[in-house]
Design a protein around this motif. Structure first.
Motif, short mmCIF file in Angstrom:
data_model
loop_
_atom_site.label_atom_id
_atom_site.label_comp_id
_atom_site.label_asym_id
_atom_site.label_seq_id
_atom_site.Cartn_x
_atom_site.Cartn_y
_atom_site.Cartn_z
N TYR A 143 0.83 -1.21 0.00
CA TYR A 143 0.00 0.00 0.00
C TYR A 143 0.86 1.25 0.00
O TYR A 143 1.84 1.36 0.76
CB TYR A 143 -0.93 0.02 1.22
N HIS A 144 0.51 2.17 -0.89
CA HIS A 144 1.10 3.51 -0.88
C HIS A 144 0.15 4.42 -0.10
O HIS A 144 -1.05 4.44 -0.36
CB HIS A 144 1.30 4.03 -2.29
N MET A 145 0.71 5.15 0.87
CA MET A 145 -0.12 6.01 1.72
C MET A 145 0.41 7.43 1.72
O MET A 145 1.63 7.66 1.61
CB MET A 145 -0.17 5.47 3.15
N ALA A 146 -0.50 8.37 1.85
CA ALA A 146 -0.14 9.79 1.91
C ALA A 146 -1.03 10.47 2.95
O ALA A 146 -2.21 10.13 3.09
CB ALA A 146 -0.32 10.45 0.54
N LEU A 147 -0.45 11.39 3.70
CA LEU A 147 -1.21 12.11 4.71
C LEU A 147 -0.54 13.46 4.97
O LEU A 147 0.54 13.75 4.45
CB LEU A 147 -1.28 11.29 6.00
N ARG A 148 -1.19 14.28 5.80
CA ARG A 148 -0.66 15.62 6.10
C ARG A 148 -0.65 15.88 7.60
O ARG A 148 -1.51 15.38 8.33
CB ARG A 148 -1.50 16.70 5.41
N PHE A 149 0.33 16.66 8.01
CA PHE A 149 0.41 17.15 9.37
C PHE A 149 0.59 18.66 9.33
O PHE A 149 1.40 19.18 8.56
CB PHE A 149 1.60 16.53 10.11
N ILE A 150 -0.17 19.36 10.15
CA ILE A 150 0.07 20.80 10.32
C ILE A 150 1.32 20.96 11.19
O ILE A 150 1.52 20.22 12.16
CB ILE A 150 -1.14 21.47 10.99
N THR A 151 2.17 21.90 10.82
CA THR A 151 3.40 22.15 11.57
C THR A 151 3.55 23.64 11.83
O THR A 151 2.86 24.48 11.24
CB THR A 151 4.62 21.58 10.82
N LYS A 152 4.49 23.96 12.71
CA LYS A 152 4.70 25.37 13.07
C LYS A 152 5.36 26.15 11.94
O LYS A 152 5.02 27.30 11.68
CB LYS A 152 5.56 25.46 14.34
N ALA A 153 6.34 25.54 11.31
CA ALA A 153 7.09 26.22 10.25
C ALA A 153 7.76 25.17 9.39
O ALA A 153 7.85 23.99 9.77
CB ALA A 153 8.13 27.16 10.85
N GLN A 196 -8.65 30.85 7.02
CA GLN A 196 -7.57 30.63 7.99
C GLN A 196 -6.23 31.21 7.54
O GLN A 196 -5.29 31.26 8.31
CB GLN A 196 -7.39 29.13 8.24
N GLY A 197 -6.14 31.58 6.30
CA GLY A 197 -4.89 32.12 5.80
C GLY A 197 -3.90 31.03 5.46
O GLY A 197 -4.28 29.90 5.13
N LEU A 198 -2.60 31.35 5.56
CA LEU A 198 -1.54 30.40 5.21
C LEU A 198 -1.23 29.48 6.39
O LEU A 198 -1.08 29.92 7.54
CB LEU A 198 -0.28 31.13 4.79
N ILE A 199 -1.10 28.19 6.08
CA ILE A 199 -0.76 27.19 7.09
C ILE A 199 0.41 26.36 6.57
O ILE A 199 0.45 26.02 5.38
CB ILE A 199 -1.97 26.27 7.40
N HIS A 200 1.34 26.01 7.42
CA HIS A 200 2.45 25.14 7.04
C HIS A 200 2.01 23.68 7.24
O HIS A 200 1.51 23.33 8.32
CB HIS A 200 3.69 25.41 7.90
N GLU A 201 2.19 22.89 6.21
CA GLU A 201 1.81 21.48 6.31
C GLU A 201 2.91 20.57 5.79
O GLU A 201 3.57 20.88 4.79
CB GLU A 201 0.52 21.20 5.52
N LEU A 202 3.08 19.45 6.48
CA LEU A 202 3.98 18.39 6.02
C LEU A 202 3.19 17.40 5.19
O LEU A 202 2.19 16.85 5.65
CB LEU A 202 4.61 17.67 7.22
N PHE A 203 3.63 17.20 3.96
CA PHE A 203 3.03 16.20 3.08
C PHE A 203 3.89 14.94 3.22
O PHE A 203 5.03 14.90 2.74
CB PHE A 203 3.01 16.68 1.63
N ILE A 204 3.35 13.91 3.87
CA ILE A 204 4.12 12.70 4.18
C ILE A 204 3.62 11.55 3.30
O ILE A 204 2.41 11.35 3.16
CB ILE A 204 3.97 12.32 5.67
N THR A 205 4.55 10.80 2.73
CA THR A 205 4.20 9.62 1.94
C THR A 205 5.07 8.44 2.39
O THR A 205 6.21 8.63 2.81
CB THR A 205 4.40 9.85 0.43
N PHE A 206 4.52 7.24 2.27
CA PHE A 206 5.29 6.03 2.58
C PHE A 206 4.57 4.83 1.97
O PHE A 206 3.44 4.93 1.49
CB PHE A 206 5.45 5.85 4.10
N GLN A 207 5.26 3.71 2.01
CA GLN A 207 4.71 2.47 1.47
C GLN A 207 4.75 1.39 2.54
O GLN A 207 5.71 1.31 3.31
CB GLN A 207 5.54 2.01 0.25
#
Length: 326
Positions: A143-153, A196-207
């Protein structure tokens, strides 16, 4: 010469009668021949083939006088004296414990007599029926998976720390299933969110994979184990999905409290199943449209050396299930 005949038969069935692996069965589990057409059957590896009937469905409903049946296998030899082959008194053929080399063209000649009522004159009639049988197996899942996390910067060591901790948590979550996370990576982006304006997000992918290719691991102990390894992969998928659902629930119930600076983005988890085939097998939707999701044995003139999804061309190969090109 035989390889050319087999290739011709394969192409013939594609343009003629390529039966689906399930819908071709009659109520009794038989598959009838069809005059002037090749009937194609897909047989799961290490399973018995269905019974192939040496006549068409119409002939089976009529009286047949002094019938005889003569079966020829893929090697052009009569199918007698072979412990894997069961031929009944009524000419039905079943191949036991189907393997890659048993794939190919099976031909039966039905001979019977017609008798004129007035003169009792006898006439011998012969009809030929062709069946093309292919070994197949289910694909191996990942399985290929992708998700997001909000981060500070997007700068700072916290993003890398979160990424490493997340990988460790997920690996611990699925390690007892002989599965692990591979090819993990992340990128940080600026995302403009409405209101909400601009938000920093981490785009994470893995298998999510098995520790090693199944045919090098658990499958050494069993004849055929993709059911086991695929079941483990599906369990790993479900555990990871449940883990992130719990993350979303925790955040939801924390509505009246300060949200953590780094947090999972609800509904951001995406999953896509990726199939691979064992060596000697591959997918070919054009050639095997009625078994498009199957890993079908590589036909003569092709091979597959690894977990590739397709068989590659090699004109010097004259057998089924080749794993290398000489």
């Amino acid at each position: 010469m035989r390889a050319w005949l087999l290739a011709s038969a394969v192409l013939w069935c594609v343009t003629r009668v390529c039966w689906q692996r399930f819908s071709q069965f009659t109520e009794k589990g038989f598959i009838y021949g069809k005059a002037a057409h090749t009937v194609t059957i897909y047989v799961e590896l290490h399973h018995n083939s269905p019974f192939l009937v040496c006549m068409d469905a119409k002939r089976a409903e009529e009286e047949t006088v002094d019938p005889t049946y003569f079966w020829i296998g893929p090697n052009e030899h009569p199918l007698t004296g072979n412990y894997r082959v069961n031929i009944t008194q009524t000419g039905k053929l079943m191949v036991k414990d189907f393997l890659e080399p048993l794939s190919g063209l099976y031909t039966c000649t039905l001979s019977y007599k017609t008798v004129k009522v007035q003169t009792q004159e006898e006439k011998i009639v012969k009809e030929k029926y062709d069946f093309m049988m292919f070994a197949y197996r289910e694909p191996d899942y990942s399985y290929h998976m992708a998700l997001r996390f909000i981060t500070k910067a997007c700068v700072g060591r916290y993003n890398e720390q979160l990424f490493r901790v997340l990988k460790k948590i997920l690996n611990n979550l699925i390690s007892d299933l002989s599965c692990h996370v591979i090819k993990a990576s992340y990128k940080c982006h600026f995302v403009k969110v409405p209101k909400q304006g601009l938000i920093h997000e981490l785009f994470i992918t893995f298998q999510v994979n098995s520790y090693v290719p199944p045919w090098k691991g658990a499958c050494n102990d069993t004849v055929d184990c993709e059911d086991i390894t695929n079941h483990n992969i599906l369990q790993a998928r479900d555990r990871i999905s449940e883990f992130f659902r719990n993350q979303a629930r925790i955040l939801y119930h924390n509505n009246n409290k300060t949200l953590p600076a780094m947090r999972f983005v609800d509904h951001s988890l995406q999953m896509e199943r990726m199939d691979s085939c064992r060596p000697g097998f591959g997918k070919n939707e054009g050639l095997h449209s009625n078994c498009a999701t199957c890993c079908v044995v590589c036909v003569p003139g092709t091979f597959s050396p690894d977990s590739n999804v397709t068989c590659q061309t090699c004109v010097s190969i004259h057998t089924y299930g080749a794993k290398f090109c000489p």
